[in-house]
Design an enzyme around this catalytic site. Structure first.
Site, mmCIF file in Angstrom:
data_model
loop_
_atom_site.group_PDB
_atom_site.id
_atom_site.type_symbol
_atom_site.label_atom_id
_atom_site.label_comp_id
_atom_site.label_asym_id
_atom_site.label_seq_id
_atom_site.Cartn_x
_atom_site.Cartn_y
_atom_site.Cartn_z
ATOM 1 N N GLU A 127 3.899 -5.420 8.745
ATOM 2 C CA GLU A 127 2.597 -5.220 8.083
ATOM 3 C C GLU A 127 2.084 -6.515 7.456
ATOM 4 O OE1 GLU A 127 2.762 -0.480 6.830
ATOM 5 O OE2 GLU A 127 3.154 -1.954 5.281
ATOM 6 N N HIS B 234 10.262 -4.297 4.377
ATOM 7 C CA HIS B 234 10.717 -2.902 4.317
ATOM 8 C C HIS B 234 10.979 -2.348 5.702
ATOM 9 C CE1 HIS B 234 6.299 -2.185 4.627
ATOM 10 N NE2 HIS B 234 6.443 -0.868 4.668
ATOM 11 N N HIS C 248 0.817 -1.218 0.000
ATOM 12 C CA HIS C 248 0.000 0.000 0.000
ATOM 13 C C HIS C 248 0.859 1.280 0.000
ATOM 14 C CE1 HIS C 248 -0.063 -0.523 4.664
ATOM 15 N NE2 HIS C 248 0.966 0.217 4.308
ATOM 16 N N HIS D 26 -1.828 4.896 9.537
ATOM 17 C CA HIS D 26 -0.484 5.434 9.792
ATOM 18 C C HIS D 26 -0.628 6.796 10.473
ATOM 19 C CE1 HIS D 26 -0.248 2.711 6.321
ATOM 20 N NE2 HIS D 26 0.994 2.473 6.642
HETATM 21 C C1 DHB Z 1 6.411 3.557 2.689
HETATM 22 C C2 DHB Z 1 5.795 2.313 2.790
HETATM 23 C C3 DHB Z 1 4.707 2.111 3.618
HETATM 24 O O1 DHB Z 1 4.089 0.921 3.791
HETATM 25 C C4 DHB Z 1 4.200 3.166 4.329
HETATM 26 O O2 DHB Z 1 3.092 2.952 5.044
HETATM 27 C C5 DHB Z 1 4.798 4.417 4.268
HETATM 28 C C6 DHB Z 1 5.915 4.594 3.438
HETATM 29 C C7 DHB Z 1 7.550 3.803 1.789
HETATM 30 O O3 DHB Z 1 8.041 2.872 1.129
HETATM 31 O O4 DHB Z 1 8.031 4.920 1.693
HETATM 32 FE FE FE Z 2 2.438 1.062 5.529
#
Ligand code: DHB
Ligand code: FE
Length: 279
Positions: free
Chosen positions: A240, A193, A12, A59
């Site tokens: 996540e 990530h 997302h 978020h």
């Molecule tokens: C990014 C990825 C995410 O899942 C998020 O919620 C906010 C930022 C990103 O890759 O920058």
């Molecule tokens: Fe996210």
């Protein structure tokens, strides 16, 4: 009777929303990302779900450090795109499905899961980016949406097992709703990530590919993965991925994988996307 016909999982990433909103989907960087959703858009245009039960994390848009529900279900009539700092995304208001949402809340809470009920709430990229990836840029979203929020932002997050078992409870709830509805369940976020600290930018493709295999073929085993393994191997925001387990738990043991897509990088993440047809 309402039935869950399919499950969708997708990243997302907020930058994907910006790429769509700013007309950059054909840029060299973004083209391969959106190519992975061509099948999905055709597929969902044929499937025409009545309701999408959309598992995502907020978020710090609807919640803040003041209140941190582990799980919350949104039972309201409509949810506006949140202002995430650059203004709300120019996407349609999301229409809820209060009758089914309240039915699921009643069933799941009586089934021993503690959900917070949200009657008013704005929705951020965690929810609107998956809608844009699957439906493009329509005047109005073509289905109703029940948002289910999972806290994976402030420690402690719920375990993968808890998210998986919640999916099973959601499936029981949907099956006991009388209206004839085509319901899909989506899990969003991921894949590996990390956005902060010395390991910012961490991506683990080996972890991600194994995750995609286990999600399809051995979700019971995947559900037992402890949260510290996500943190260590998939990065702090890789947690996540537990929301994909809620989607998987709501489907049958055997599913048909209609589509799998994996791409690195999308912003700071490894992007993953699958579609499972319920059997
Ligand atoms: C990014 C990825 C995410 O899942 C998020 O919620 C906010 C930022 C990103 O890759 O920058
Ligand atoms: Fe996210």
């Amino acid at each position: 009777m309402a039935r869950i016909t399919a499950g969708v999982a997708t990243s997302h990433v907020p930058a994907i929303g910006a790429a769509i909103d700013l007309g950059k989907t054909a840029d060299d960087y973004w083209k391969p990302v959106f190519a992975g959703y061509e099948f999905s858009k055709d597929w969902i245009a044929r499937e025409k779900p009545d309701v999408v039960f959309l598992v995502y994390n907020d978020h710090a848009s609807a919640f803040s450090l003041k209140t941190i529900p582990t799980f919350a279900i949104a039972c309201g009539e409509a949810f506006k795109p949140a202002d995430e700092g650059w203004g709300p995304r120019p996407v349609p208001t999301v229409k809820g499905c209060p009758d089914l949402a309240w039915h699921i809340a009643q069933s799941v809470i009586q089934d021993d899961f503690d959900l917070t009920v949200m009657n008013e709430m704005d929705v951020d990229h965690g929810l609107t980016v998956p809608l844009s990836l699957m439906f493009g840029q329509p005047e109005a979203w073509p289905c109703l949406v029940i948002p289910l929020l999972v806290n994976v932002v402030v420690y402690p997050p719920p375990s993968g097992q808890r998210c998986y078992d919640l999916g099973k409870a959601i499936a029981r709830a949907v099956k006991s709703f009388d209206d004839d509805l085509n319901v899909q369940i989506w899990g969003t976020g991921g894949m590996s990530h990390q956005l902060q600290g010395p390991r910012a930018g961490l991506i683990n493709t080996e972890f991600d590919h194994e995750y995609l295999e286990l999600l399809l073929n051995d979700p019971d085993r995947l559900a037992r993965k402890p949260h510290i393994d996500y943190l260590r191997e998939a990065g702090s925001e890789g947690i996540e991925l537990v929301m994909w387990l809620t989607m998987r738990g709501a489907l049958n043991a055997n599913v048909n994988e209609l589509h799998r897509f994996y791409h690195v990088p999308a912003s700071n993440t490894a992007l993953g996307h699958v579609i499972y047809q319920n059997t």
